[in-house]
Structures are given as structure tokens and as C-alpha cells.
Write a protein that holds these residues in place. Sequence first.
Motif, short mmCIF file in Angstrom:
data_model
loop_
_atom_site.label_atom_id
_atom_site.label_comp_id
_atom_site.label_asym_id
_atom_site.label_seq_id
_atom_site.Cartn_x
_atom_site.Cartn_y
_atom_site.Cartn_z
N ILE A 474 25.07 -4.99 -30.39
CA ILE A 474 26.10 -4.09 -30.92
C ILE A 474 26.12 -2.81 -30.11
O ILE A 474 27.17 -2.33 -29.69
CB ILE A 474 25.82 -3.79 -32.41
CG1 ILE A 474 26.09 -5.01 -33.26
CG2 ILE A 474 26.66 -2.61 -32.88
CD1 ILE A 474 25.68 -4.88 -34.71
N ILE A 475 24.92 -2.26 -29.88
CA ILE A 475 24.87 -0.98 -29.17
C ILE A 475 25.25 -1.17 -27.71
O ILE A 475 25.92 -0.32 -27.11
CB ILE A 475 23.46 -0.37 -29.31
CG1 ILE A 475 23.20 -0.06 -30.78
CG2 ILE A 475 23.34 0.89 -28.48
CD1 ILE A 475 21.81 0.44 -31.06
N ALA A 476 24.86 -2.33 -27.14
CA ALA A 476 25.13 -2.54 -25.72
C ALA A 476 26.58 -2.91 -25.45
O ALA A 476 27.01 -2.91 -24.31
CB ALA A 476 24.22 -3.63 -25.18
N GLU A 477 27.33 -3.21 -26.52
CA GLU A 477 28.69 -3.70 -26.29
C GLU A 477 29.54 -2.72 -25.49
O GLU A 477 30.19 -3.10 -24.53
CB GLU A 477 29.37 -3.99 -27.63
CG GLU A 477 30.80 -4.43 -27.41
CD GLU A 477 31.42 -5.02 -28.65
OE1 GLU A 477 31.17 -4.48 -29.73
OE2 GLU A 477 32.15 -6.01 -28.52
N ILE A 524 22.90 3.31 -36.62
CA ILE A 524 23.20 2.34 -35.57
C ILE A 524 24.62 2.58 -35.05
O ILE A 524 24.86 2.57 -33.84
CB ILE A 524 23.06 0.90 -36.11
CG1 ILE A 524 21.62 0.62 -36.48
CG2 ILE A 524 23.54 -0.11 -35.08
CD1 ILE A 524 21.42 -0.65 -37.27
N ALA A 525 25.54 2.83 -35.98
CA ALA A 525 26.93 3.09 -35.56
C ALA A 525 27.00 4.33 -34.67
O ALA A 525 27.75 4.37 -33.70
CB ALA A 525 27.82 3.26 -36.78
N ILE A 526 26.18 5.33 -34.99
CA ILE A 526 26.18 6.54 -34.17
C ILE A 526 25.60 6.23 -32.79
O ILE A 526 26.13 6.65 -31.76
CB ILE A 526 25.41 7.67 -34.88
CG1 ILE A 526 26.16 8.10 -36.14
CG2 ILE A 526 25.21 8.84 -33.95
CD1 ILE A 526 25.41 9.08 -37.01
N ALA A 527 24.52 5.43 -32.77
CA ALA A 527 23.92 5.06 -31.49
C ALA A 527 24.93 4.29 -30.64
O ALA A 527 25.03 4.51 -29.43
CB ALA A 527 22.68 4.21 -31.72
N ARG A 528 25.71 3.43 -31.29
CA ARG A 528 26.70 2.66 -30.54
C ARG A 528 27.74 3.58 -29.91
O ARG A 528 28.13 3.41 -28.77
CB ARG A 528 27.38 1.68 -31.49
CG ARG A 528 28.58 1.00 -30.88
CD ARG A 528 29.20 0.02 -31.82
NE ARG A 528 29.70 0.67 -33.01
CZ ARG A 528 30.24 0.03 -34.03
NH1 ARG A 528 30.32 -1.27 -34.00
NH2 ARG A 528 30.68 0.67 -35.08
N ALA A 529 28.16 4.58 -30.69
CA ALA A 529 29.16 5.50 -30.16
C ALA A 529 28.57 6.32 -29.02
O ALA A 529 29.22 6.57 -28.01
CB ALA A 529 29.67 6.41 -31.27
#
Lengths: 683, 469
Positions: A474-477, A524-529
Amino acid sequence: MTALLEVSDLKVELPGGLRPVDGVSLAVGAGETYALVGESGCGKSMTALALMRLLPEGGGIAGGQVLLSGQDLRALTEADMRRVRGGAMAMIFQEPATSLNPVMPVGRQIMEALARHGGPGGAAGRARAAALLAAVGIPDAEARLDEFPFRLSGGMKQRVMIAMALAGEPGLLVADEPTTALDVTIQAQVLELLARIQRERGMGMLLITHDLGVVANMASRVGVMYAGQVVEEGGRETFFQAPLHPYSRRLISALPRPGAGRLETIPGTVPPLGRAFSGCRFSERCLEAMPRCQTEEPAWHGPEGGHRVRCHLYMSVPLACPTSVVDAPSPPDRGERVGVRGIFPSHPPSPLPSPRTRGEGDTLLAVRDLQVHFPVRKGLLRRQVGQVKAVDGISLTVQAGRTLALVGESGCGKTTAGKAMLRLIEPTGGQVLFAGEDLAGLSGGRMRALRAGMQMIFQDPYGSLDPRMRVGDIIAEGISALGLEAGREARERRVAGLLADVGLSPEMVGRYPHEFSGGQRQRIAIARALAVQPRLLVCDEPTSALDVSVQAQILNLVRELQDRFKLGYLFISHNLAVVEYLAHEVAVMYLGRVVETGPVRDVLSRPRHPYTKALLSAVPTVEPGGRPRIILKGDMPSPMAPPPGCHFHPRCPRARPLCAERFPEETALGQGHKLACHFPISG
Amino acid sequence: MSLPFLPVLLWTDALLFALLAAAVAAGFYVRRREYLMLAWRRVAGDGLGMAAATVLALFLVVGLLDSLHYRSRLEGAGTVWSVEVESALDALAEPLRRQVEKTYSAPLADRLFSKETLERPDGSQVRDYPRLKWGAAHLSDPEAGLAGDVARRMVKGEAVGLVLWLLIVAAVTRTVARRESISPGEAWRRIRRRETPWAWRSVLLTLGVMLFLAAPLAALSGHYHVFGTDKVGQDVFFLTLKSIRTALVIGTLTTLIMLPFAAALGILAGYLGGWVDDVIQYVYTTLNSIPGVLLIAAAVLMMQVVIDNHPQWFATAAERADARLLALCFILGITSWTGLCRLLRGEALKLRELEFIQAARAFGVSPGGIMLRHILPNVMHIVLISLVMDFSGLVLAEAVLSYVGIGVDPNTVSFGTMINAARMELAREPAVWWSLAAAFSFMLALVLSANLFADSVRDAFDPRLRART
């Protein structure tokens, strides 16, 4: 006072050995409002359902006694219980949208409830239903009887629900989060209605909520629930002046306040319901925990019916009776961490620079006259018959390292505006300049390159992560979609670093989202952003789905990241307390347009627009002697047919004929404070 | 290389084995994904579902045996191969296939069903029921010995069946014991009390019942026609076994053919919206409003003309029949994707608005990437469920189509053709009931177990049901 409802040692068991309620005792007197407050998962709603004997399939009351006016509810047959439900005790639910039958006119639904409880039928029943609707403040009640629920707004539906609950003239009303799904101005209306009805009818009310502000405004007594037990109980004043239990204290100090530094947080989460406890249930998350907290379950300290607490800290301290709360003794061994007298703990000096002292950054995002109109099509040929002007010409600027908050009630277009700025929704008109480049006419390739610079954090941490992907993927996407990091190893290193940045363990990359709590998911959502190193983050209500203590953690994180990476935030929220705490500038939206904008301190402390003022006053707060409340009339009009002139004039207490004629020009008041009102409140 | 036979890979064989390989590959894929494993473990723990799966597996074994085709070498002719394509099942059930009577005979009968004029050794003629060529031919005096012989053989068969079952039970107990590292006694106790994570008890019980039924059939079928014979004297039991493959091919290959249509079009329509959605919706609404049988009949008849006009395409009659079966799968597949497509469109519409899709768009992931990486995995459970549920519908559809005469090639044995033949048989006096009864009971078992298994799969993947239990 004889108690109307007396619950003693109530235990609820669900299939799988879960015990959401484990020994709850409380008493509600006639004319009294008992507020049960706590985070999600602590058993509040299950308590209410157990009282109504409406537990989910397979669940049951495992022990204890429920007396309603001296009658043992557990001993009743199901047929008798049906008479009690709605008759002696009625309940209103959180979600007004799903509590009404959508294919039945509301009048029939109320009349059904009336007939069930021996009310009149036929014309007399209809008249009675109309009277009930009028009593809950629905204008033109007689005509509304034949409306279907979908024609009514959320606030109206909740009023109808209340009218139905009142049909059986109950002695006790159980309200399970009655206003959580409503906007603040509507919430203010409904809360006032509940208070008025209770006064008029002398009902007892069990109010279940997670919102301490609502509690402070409504309750006469407060019970704090944690992990299936009531851990503290007391009168409203005594409770808010000197909360005793460490959990209550932390819950209150986790509320965001303007100008505060780091917010207090509660480490960890509410323990799972299936567990066996050996000592105090809060001990794992308690900073004041002592060795005996792990082994011995604390008993009640304090007088029955007064302010009492279940905590070992108060073992040797005689607790004052409710009349002399101001001098509530300070429990020993607590150190200076938590102040006793005031509501708010005394904070250590904030390690973060205060918002004012931070330097102005460059302009990151400039929005000029942004419009998003959705066509409304009808018929076979899908001809356009009208349009919804969700966003109707707004102009904003976001600077690097600063936060602009976009506030307004649901349906005002704030989320649409945020998405249009990222071109997740195509804008209809206007300009969006990101780092000086107009996003409107950009080709796919150039737009993709710019996407790295601007990212979004979404409201619902459960919907924003793909449940079928692992956290690492998810984060690497974003990294791989934008081709930022070549090579698998470099990517993995980056993902691990990001997880550490947001306070998660890098070992979590292999797990799936469902293994995480709401707060962790939002991290996690923040890390993804952050993965694509954006300069602008659009945060769409990132904490509205979270509990207060978790909200505090996320707000702290959001602030820290801003300082570290000089991020610019566009913070979309309806929660003014969060905005006051986090934002530098604020723009207030109403029905697709910005009505007031300026520095947070100016706008929120001295609002000039009547809408801003009403919005602010509607927010329930725990501060004693809060702002005087202005209750707005009616609901927000539909953006499909906005009222002529100033959109706010039908609800505005200051409206004059001119307001209905044309939309007011924007006037500058200096220091960036701008306003669109013909007759502003004088500062 | 001098194999005594020439392997023949018919199109449907190839596809069936490809499907099996894909299922095995999917199994490995699932093993590595915990959330999928979890759902399948729930299936494995469901007693009824596992019983159904056991029955399905037995059907599958028969079907696969019947899919190993070959042509045997003609005797003394060097490298000349027989024109007859046989299958492994044919070889195993050789006596059943060869023992063809003249015409109808009742189950376990020793004589034909109709009278014929027989010539006595002394030259006089008499009308009587003639003895069967094969059925009960080993008995010199069937009137006296038939019942006793049948009973003896059944008991012997049951004994073998019981031994076999006990062996299986022992093997399963050992496996469970080794896996959980407990003693075999303890493992047996747990299996009996249903305390194993897999519902072994149901599997073993089902196997027991199946063996109980199948063992006497196997023991008797060598010397009797257990289900009787049909109009041309073929053993009905053998025909029923052969029908299984046809049903499986129709059920599985059709779904395989319709799946890409349904998945691709459904997701495209739901995710992209706009004119793409309009076009796809118009296509499937139109397709849905044509009576299905009419459309299929038209397509089947056209295809039949093509096959008949190009005899040179097919080396053997079996290949031709196979081509027709495959074509039927295609036609059924192309006409039956609309239901799943509509479901997936709805789901994609819902997913499109979810925030993780928006987040992916904010990263500039292309629409294709979003559909493949985010939407497809999130609708897979629906695909799986509807595949298993469609299976039984398609098996029934074949029966109906063959009954109307637009189904499989007349040479292909299927439940449909058997039922079609029964139309005439039931009109006789006395009625010939055994073809219909055999086809009916086998099809019922197949479809019922497929349905029960589908229910179990659906329950395991349904998050709402999971929340309740």
C-alpha cells in the motif's frame, strides 16, 4: 430521589465468550439525564441494548438486575417486554437515515407506534401524530405526516424518531449517540429539543455518547465507561471540575484546544472484550499504574450517588461529598502531571513552536474562483435539466508549512473542493495553481509528475486502505506508480523509514489492514501519502472517525510532520476544536461558497459573519460557561436550488430584504480577514 | 516408441486439464495469502460443505478418468490406430461397454424386456422373453439362483467396501495425528467429536455412504446390468458414468468462457462509467431480452451446419462430437455472462467511490492499473461464489437443451440425451423407467452437492455472516 431505572451488576455475554458489559451498575432518576461516556468498544451501546433486551442474536444478559420503576425487566416475558419497549422505556438510535422505514410515510410509522401502546387510531391517531411532530419542532406537521423519510433531512428524521419514541409516553428515554451523525448546527437543535422535552415531561434519560462536549451540555450525572465497566461516576459539575479517574482525566485532556502544544494521548487501545482481567482494566494504559493495579481489581471509592471512582489511587483518600467538589483532594503519588482544580492539565512548555511564530512560507497552492458543478440529467436521452453547484467560485491560498482549514457543515462542498484541487474530480471552472502551474489544462504526463507534490489523507481509515493489499505494498504503491525509487531494496528501505516516521514498527509491512486499529490505519494512510514526498497534503476530516484519544495521537503526528517537512496542509473539517488547535488560517464555507476567511485567531475568536458565529456557538464544549448558543432555524438548503442572494439568508437571524436580492461582495477587513456579508457583526 | 495406444487430446480435455492446473495454481496462491486461507479454512470446517465437496470430488474423479482419451492399436496392423477414441474410464469399465444386449432389459434382469419369437432346439417356435447375452449369463437356472447370487455378490461387495472405508479412516486418522502431533487414538477421538479444524467426520461419513452405495454396484456390474439397458442394449450404469464428464465439461468450461467477458466488461462498465458503461449496459440488456433458448438454438443450428460442411476438420467421430460440445459451451458462455457482469458492475461502482481507489488515483495510477490491482482482487469473492453457483445451473441447462434437441451431439452421452430418450420410454406400456431414474438420481446428486458446496463457499466469504457468528 427514587430511581426510575436501577441497573445493578449488569453483565452481557456475546457468542465467542465476549463480555462487552461486565458488571455495570447505574441509576437514572425521573427528570435526570445520565450520560454514559467512553471510547468506542467500551460497551456503552451494548449496555443500552441490554436494557431494552435487544441484544444481537446469540448474546444475552449473563447476570445482574435491571429494575424499571421497580419492575424486574429480566423476569418479563418477551410479550410483556414488547409493551415495555416504547411504552415505559423508548430508545432512539444513532443513524436516523436507517432507523425509519423508507417505504412508509412518517405519519403511518408514528401512528403504528401510537397504536402499539394503546393510543387512539383513525383520525384521532392522526391528530395525535401531528401533535407529536409539532412537539418535536417540525413545522407544518399535519402536511409532513404523509411525507416519506427520504424527503426529510437527517435532523428532521431524528426528530421523527424522537416523536416516535415519545408516542408511548415513556418514562425513560435511551438515546444512543443521538446526534453523532448530525452536523453541529443540527446537533444543537436536536440537543435542545431533547432537553426541552425532558423538562416538559419529566422523563429520565440515559444518554450514550462519546462526545464530552455533549455530555457537558446535557447531563446531570456522568458515568465513564471503560472496557465494560463504569469506572467513574458523578454529577456533571463535580465531574468536569475535577475528574478523578486517570482515564477520565486523559480523555478530557486529549481534547484539542486552541494554542495548546502536544495533546495528551492515551497509549494503546481499549482491550479486546474476550479477555480475562486480573486487576484494573485500565492499568496497561495508565501512567499512574502501581504494582497492585495489575493484580487487584479496584473497588469503588466515594459515596454512593455522589462522585465516586474505581481506582486504587483514591484508596486512602476520603472523597468529598458532592457539595464541596472544589476542594476535591488531590490523590497521592500522582505527581504534577495532571492538574486537579481545572479541567485542563497543566502542560509542560510545548516543544513545538506556536503557530504564530512560524515564518510564512511560499505560496504552494493558489485557488482562484474554483467551480465544480455536477450536471443533473434526466430522462431517456439524459438531457441536462439542472446542475448542482457543489463548489461555486472559491478562492484560497495554502502556504508551505502552514495550515488552511476549510470548515463547514456536511454538504457545503468542502470535500468536493479538496478533491477538485487534486483533480480527483474535474473542476468546471476556475484556476488551481500548484507551485505556480495551472493544473487545469495539464496533460496526463505532466499531471502525474505534479501528483507527487500533492497528496490526500482521507476521512475513513477503514475505506482508504485496500483490504487485499499488504501494508508494505500500500505504501509503496505511490512510489512505484510515480517511478520515484528504482529497485526493490531501495523501495523497501523507504517504506520502512516511512513506517518509523508515522510511529509504526517497520516489521508491519507484511500485515494486512484489517489487523490494525483505526488510529494505526490512519497512520498507514499518512505514511502512504508521505511516500511520494508531497509538499501539500489535503486532509479530509482525518480524525472524524477516530476516538478522542486516538484523534489526539493523529493530530500530534500531523503537526510534527508539518514541522519536519514544512508541509502545507489544506485541512478539511467540521470539527472547530480541531481547527482551532491545528490551523493557521481558516475558510468557512456555506453552500459552495466561502463566507468568511482569515487567520484562525481572528475568525474564530471574533467571528464577523453570522454563520460563523452560529457554527461556533453550536459546538458543544467542556469549558465552563461556554459561548452563548445560537440555534439556527431549519436545515441547509439543497445546492441544487440555492436561495437567491446570500445563500445563508433564510436561516440568518440578521437577514434583511437586501440579503435576498444579491450575494454580498467580499470585503477585506485587514490582516487577511475577508468576509461576504451585507450586515456583518461588528467586531 | 511403441505405445500400445495413441493418446488423443480432445479440445475439451485440454481445457478441462488446464482448468484443473489453474485450480491447483490458485491453491498455491491462496496458501500464501492469509485472508484467503482463512475463508477456505472456514469452508473446510463446515460439515455440510465438506460432505458436498467429497461427493463432488468423486464425480470429478470419474469425469477426469473419462477425459484421458486414446486410440488403441489395431491388431497386427503396424501403426494403424483404431478410429474409435476411448477413454481411461472406458478401459476400466470395459465389460460394461462391451456387454451390449439387443434392447431394453430391466435392472438386474436375466431376460430382455420384450418378447421375441425363439426357436427351440427341437425346431418349434415359441414367443417368450429371451435370455440376456451377458446379464446373469453365468447362472444356469436364473429363476432359482438369481436372488441368491445377487445377495451373495452384494454382501461380498459391501465387505470389500467396508475394508476400503476402514483403510481410508485409518489413513486419515494417521494424517491428523501426525499433523497435530497427537496419538492416533486421540486423533480418532477428535475426529469423532468434530474437534478437528477440518470437518473430517463429515468427509469420512460421506465416503462411507458413497462406498456403501458404490461397492455393490461395482460388485454386481460385472455380471448384471445394474441399472438395466437402454433401447439399443447399452448398459445404463455405464451411460450414467459417461454423462458425468459431459455435465462437468458444460458446467466448468462454460463458466471459464463467460468469466473473462463478465469480469472485464463488468469492471470496465462500473469503473469507467460514462459511454463505456452505457454501451456495455445496452449490450447486456439486449442480450437479456432475447429468449435464451431461441438464441442458443439459432447458434447451435448454425454451428451444426458448419461442422457438417467440414468433415475434413475431424479425424474421428469423437472429435466431431467434442467440437460440438465445446461449441455448446461457447454459446452457453457467451449468452450467460450478463448476470455476473451486472453484479460486478454494481460492485465496481461501489468500489470506485471508496477512498483507497481515490488514493490510488491521487498517485496517478492508470485506470488499467487500478482495475487490475485494486478492483479485481476486491471482487474475486463474488466471482468465485457465482462460478460455483452457476455450475449447477449450467448442468441443468445442458439437460434442458439436449431434451429440446439443440444440446450435445447425439453420439455424446449426457444426462440431457438420456432424459430425452426417456420421453419415449415412459410412454411404453409397461414403462421403461430406469434410464430416467438413473440419470435423475446422478444429476440430482451432482447438482445438489454443487449447490451445497456453493452455499458453504458463499457463507465463508460473506463478511456479514462472519460478523454474526
